[in-house]
Design an enzyme around this catalytic site. Sequence first.
Site, short mmCIF file in Angstrom:
data_model
loop_
_atom_site.label_atom_id
_atom_site.label_comp_id
_atom_site.label_asym_id
_atom_site.label_seq_id
_atom_site.Cartn_x
_atom_site.Cartn_y
_atom_site.Cartn_z
N GLU A 23 -19.71 -5.88 10.61
CA GLU A 23 -20.64 -5.08 11.40
C GLU A 23 -21.69 -5.92 12.11
O GLU A 23 -22.08 -5.62 13.25
CB GLU A 23 -21.33 -4.05 10.50
CG GLU A 23 -20.41 -2.98 9.93
CD GLU A 23 -19.70 -3.39 8.65
OE1 GLU A 23 -18.94 -2.58 8.10
OE2 GLU A 23 -19.91 -4.55 8.19
N ARG A 70 -25.60 -2.19 7.90
CA ARG A 70 -25.24 -3.59 7.65
C ARG A 70 -25.47 -4.47 8.88
O ARG A 70 -25.42 -5.69 8.79
CB ARG A 70 -23.77 -3.68 7.21
CG ARG A 70 -23.45 -2.75 6.05
CD ARG A 70 -22.03 -2.85 5.59
NE ARG A 70 -21.83 -4.00 4.73
CZ ARG A 70 -20.74 -4.21 4.00
NH1 ARG A 70 -19.75 -3.35 4.04
NH2 ARG A 70 -20.62 -5.27 3.24
N LYS A 127 0.84 -1.18 0.00
CA LYS A 127 0.00 0.00 0.00
C LYS A 127 0.88 1.24 0.00
O LYS A 127 1.83 1.34 0.77
CB LYS A 127 -0.92 -0.01 1.23
CG LYS A 127 -2.12 0.90 1.12
CD LYS A 127 -3.08 0.65 2.28
CE LYS A 127 -4.33 1.50 2.14
NZ LYS A 127 -5.28 1.27 3.23
#
Length: 620
Positions: free
Chosen positions: A369, A397, A284
């Site tokens: 979640e 969610r 990244k």
Amino acid sequence: MTLDISKYPHLALANTPDELRLLPAESLPAVCDELRTYLLNSVSRSSGHFASGLGAVELTVALHYVYNTPFDHLIWDVGHQAYPHKILTGRRDQMPTIRQKGGLHPFPWREESEYDVLSVGHSSTSISAGLGMAIAAAKEGQGRKVVSVIGDGAITAGMAFEAMNHAGDIHPDMLVILNDNEMSISENVGALNNHLARLLSGNLYTTIREGGKKVLSGAPPLKEMVKRAEEHLKGMVVPGTMFEELGFNYIGPIDGHDVEELVKTLRNMRNLKGPQFLHIMTKKGRGYAPAEADPINYHAVPKFDLTQTPIPKAKSLPTFSNVFGDWLCDMAELDEKLMAITPAMREGSGMVRFSKEFPDQYFDVAIAEQHAVTLATGLAIGGYKPVVAIYSTFLQRGYDQLIHDVAIMDLPVMFAIDRGGLVGADGQTHQGAFDLSFMRCIPNMVIMAPSDENECRQMLYTGHQHQGPSAVRYPRGSGTGVTPEREMTALPIGKGIIRREGEKVAILNFGTTLSYALEAAENLNATVADMRFVKPLDEALILELAANHDVLVTVEENAIAGGAGSGVNEFLMKQKVLKPVLNLGLPDRFIEQGTQAELHAALDIDGPGIEKQIRAYMAD
């Protein structure tokens, strides 16, 4: 300002994937270098998601080079890593407008480009959608390929595994690529693994593997023994046993920054039958040392000077997330029963200090979640006081768990709901427009909407002391400048407060639109009530305001449909109080990107907008 493309001679020849595929394979490393440099220069001038895209440059080039996009379907999970994809798919010159009002969408967006096959913003949807597309492609019979690119964070969600489990059962032709940029599964990257990937994806291995299955199809015990031997053999050299058990043919891990190797492997895999899984390792922030060293803070960036590191932080007021984080630490010192849960939003929710100072009371459950909410249920049943720190749109969610696992049992779980209302540049998928509406209809809920930092702190304390489910809903970004009182006092449940006395018009405000409401009230000589509680409503205060004013106006940064204002309407009708009520808030559409101030003005929920709407209503 558009960048001078003449400085990027190879990239200039690849404005679309069709043009890219005309280039010789040996020019692809140069294309990648120029694409990365272009991305660096573009985002540093415009702001936007940064580190993820830098890490996905080679993968993006290889995918568009090997696959016949847009006929072949390419799905990004999520869109943070899709900036190189946008640059290569005809939107290069529009990149300076990304995340700005009227500009490019921050994520892949179907309305924006035929190359964006799935509109995305939340994570972990790519494999489910890709599976559906693969089924459709098989029925279509035109040879369309489907590729889902999922990050190692997104694959932590249960939804991703549900989709893989289903794919392994029905055996569609599809490719899932795991972009592993945190070394979370394996560090075994190098020549041996690249060679192994080519071997496992090549024709010889595939022919032997599939031919062996046919030969052994009539001998189930022997077939099963050979299958297990194959899995154990691969398991000794590759970390793919889990994906193999789900029914995928696992390839990798390979170096995700070797574009030539990626092209070779993808070409091998393109025509393989059944569900395929390619594991690539990337860095990244690749190509920009500060982002490589600190990918979290370089995940999304404001405009900055590439020569100036670290990125200078603009001076601003403490955010509501900061207020929550400070309260969490203060409360944990007083109450060892407090347990804090976040679904992979430690930094965004202001929980970094808490995670370090109270590690035994902190749980990051990754992008899960539903699990976060029901984990809180178990802790509450066990006698603890869980606090679930979650973004408004992410709580969507976990909605069934909120109802089924928390509210029905009336458990003392508090939801600290960040990013309530308009979040700005992330657009439709992240605007917290619906939480007041979807929570208000749930029995046993106490819902609070603070108007400033001190109210936020006191409401968090109130929710923590409450013996049932509660929610404190606050916006993204800086507060109003009010310094929270260190001493914490539980507010009386369901009681609002008059902030300004006026005549004829009473504005009932819910949340941080209070400053806008007061601004409008000054010019209208209106009364302003800070309602504080969306549920239960201060019914006595509503009746008092209705009795003494000609018009009531509700203001909230939530969808008008089913929101706090709807609750006021319902109560007045039940009481047979016939009073004109104007509900102000977010209209019945998904709100596009732009700064919060731009959107407030455009939707007429800032001070002048509220005043304008009230005057128009009273003039009718």
